[in-house]
Design a protein around this motif. Sequence first.
Motif, mmCIF file in Angstrom:
data_model
loop_
_atom_site.group_PDB
_atom_site.id
_atom_site.type_symbol
_atom_site.label_atom_id
_atom_site.label_comp_id
_atom_site.label_asym_id
_atom_site.label_seq_id
_atom_site.Cartn_x
_atom_site.Cartn_y
_atom_site.Cartn_z
ATOM 1 N N LEU A 163 13.779 62.125 12.342
ATOM 2 C CA LEU A 163 13.913 61.477 11.034
ATOM 3 C C LEU A 163 13.718 59.965 11.165
ATOM 4 O O LEU A 163 12.976 59.346 10.397
ATOM 5 N N LEU A 164 14.400 59.365 12.147
ATOM 6 C CA LEU A 164 14.310 57.917 12.327
ATOM 7 C C LEU A 164 12.891 57.471 12.672
ATOM 8 O O LEU A 164 12.465 56.392 12.284
ATOM 9 N N SER A 165 12.179 58.315 13.382
ATOM 10 C CA SER A 165 10.816 57.941 13.782
ATOM 11 C C SER A 165 9.871 57.842 12.590
ATOM 12 O O SER A 165 8.814 57.225 12.685
ATOM 13 N N HIS A 166 10.242 58.435 11.465
ATOM 14 C CA HIS A 166 9.406 58.370 10.270
ATOM 15 C C HIS A 166 9.893 57.319 9.273
ATOM 16 O O HIS A 166 9.348 57.206 8.176
ATOM 17 N N ALA A 167 10.915 56.566 9.654
ATOM 18 C CA ALA A 167 11.425 55.521 8.756
ATOM 19 C C ALA A 167 10.398 54.402 8.609
ATOM 20 O O ALA A 167 9.676 54.075 9.552
ATOM 21 N N ARG A 168 10.365 53.823 7.413
ATOM 22 C CA ARG A 168 9.422 52.733 7.145
ATOM 23 C C ARG A 168 10.078 51.391 7.484
ATOM 24 O O ARG A 168 10.265 50.533 6.629
ATOM 25 N N TRP A 169 10.413 51.250 8.751
ATOM 26 C CA TRP A 169 11.061 50.036 9.243
ATOM 27 C C TRP A 169 10.252 49.504 10.414
ATOM 28 O O TRP A 169 10.667 49.602 11.582
ATOM 29 N N PRO A 170 9.101 48.922 10.157
ATOM 30 C CA PRO A 170 8.191 48.527 11.238
ATOM 31 C C PRO A 170 8.739 47.460 12.172
ATOM 32 O O PRO A 170 8.267 47.331 13.303
ATOM 33 N N GLN A 171 9.739 46.685 11.730
ATOM 34 C CA GLN A 171 10.271 45.607 12.556
ATOM 35 C C GLN A 171 11.506 46.007 13.352
ATOM 36 O O GLN A 171 12.088 45.177 14.052
ATOM 37 N N LEU A 172 11.944 47.262 13.245
ATOM 38 C CA LEU A 172 13.158 47.681 13.929
ATOM 39 C C LEU A 172 13.048 47.436 15.423
ATOM 40 O O LEU A 172 12.136 47.942 16.082
ATOM 41 N N ALA A 173 13.984 46.653 15.964
ATOM 42 C CA ALA A 173 13.960 46.313 17.386
ATOM 43 C C ALA A 173 15.279 46.631 18.079
ATOM 44 O O ALA A 173 15.312 46.845 19.285
ATOM 45 N N PHE A 174 16.379 46.654 17.325
ATOM 46 C CA PHE A 174 17.692 46.835 17.923
ATOM 47 C C PHE A 174 18.378 48.066 17.323
ATOM 48 O O PHE A 174 18.569 48.144 16.108
ATOM 49 N N LEU A 175 18.742 49.013 18.175
ATOM 50 C CA LEU A 175 19.543 50.163 17.780
ATOM 51 C C LEU A 175 20.874 50.069 18.499
ATOM 52 O O LEU A 175 20.919 50.038 19.737
ATOM 53 N N ASN A 176 21.959 49.987 17.744
ATOM 54 C CA ASN A 176 23.292 49.872 18.316
ATOM 55 C C ASN A 176 24.103 51.066 17.828
ATOM 56 O O ASN A 176 24.599 51.065 16.703
ATOM 57 N N LEU A 177 24.219 52.101 18.648
ATOM 58 C CA LEU A 177 24.876 53.345 18.260
ATOM 59 C C LEU A 177 26.175 53.476 19.038
ATOM 60 O O LEU A 177 26.173 53.681 20.252
ATOM 61 N N ILE A 178 27.290 53.344 18.326
ATOM 62 C CA ILE A 178 28.609 53.325 18.940
ATOM 63 C C ILE A 178 29.273 54.692 18.801
ATOM 64 O O ILE A 178 29.112 55.377 17.799
ATOM 65 N N ASN A 179 30.065 55.047 19.811
ATOM 66 C CA ASN A 179 30.784 56.321 19.816
ATOM 67 C C ASN A 179 29.808 57.490 19.809
ATOM 68 O O ASN A 179 29.928 58.423 19.022
#
Length: 342
Positions: A153-169
């Motif tokens: 799902l995330l790979s199809h998001a229209r967020w071309p500038q996404l650089a930081f993923l911070n996934l806690i817990n």
Amino acid sequence: MPSECLAALIATSTTHRNQVHDCVTSITISDSTHASDLISCSWPRLVKWTLADQDSHKVQTISVTCDMTVAAASVLAKVSMLRKWHLYLECIELRAAAAAEIAKGDWLFLEALAFRRAKVTRAVVQELVAANWPALTLLSSVDMPVDMEVLALLSHARWPQLAFLNLINVTLPSMPEGKGAEIEILSALSKLCSQLVLDADPQQTSSSSSATSATLEWVSLIALNLTFQQVDTQMMTKLLHTAVNQLQSLILNCVQLDAAVTLQLTKSECPRLSSLILSYNGLGSAAVSYLAQGKWPLLKLLILQGNELEDTVLDELFKGDWPILEELQLTVRSLRGKAVTK
């Protein structure tokens, strides 16, 4: 509508408040602390609301603490910002229907979205990825499920500038021996961002690691944080084999490293690594000795805190090739005078 007027309106009687709300089409507030109050009210004709532009050099932040109902999410989606801004959702519960309303926000300058308390479900992710947020650079979440379905799902998001993923817990799912689920997921995550933090719940971390067979395809990963994940020799080999040339920061706190994994890390000779943090792993003298034998041409920060090392490891560290090391942090049980004078 100035913030003072908004506060006064919210404090008035329900009948009078509703009459005014029916007429309001645009609201400007000077203080983001009023955002939750504004969102929690009904505005039938509201077209947009915004924050007053007080400091053009400062990134504006909106923090929402009210219950995120569908109605509240609809009001939130109408916020209009003309420069970079950050949105923090402090609400405890976020349902898919409310997420669908948030995704309608025409937020061309949204730079960071953080779910600080809201538990992000798979259904919520499915709604959010429909949003058109071209400037989104950072996504931070607590308890987001991390599996191949969510990552697809995330790979199809229209967020071309996404650089930081911070996934806690977050704990990578365990699969039968040979399936390599952790590696497949890390590979998928690496295609979404350049800096990845996976901070697990220590109470839920699996006691075994099975990342053995998949092939990683790192695109541009430069920072990796696997706090509380299970990292064995096979997993370290696969991680570093494909990410070694571009990796600049590696954080492996509380991942139960042993000397063999440390040796594998040393052999990889990460040429661009500038920050290495290996705290609270029970590392002994052998592991530190392996590190000191490696080549670290760009390493500036080395943190080995919480490993209860003997002061003899200092002798090994001083022999190491650390040409530009600026900061060393470690925990030793006691220091001899000789070690101190060095």
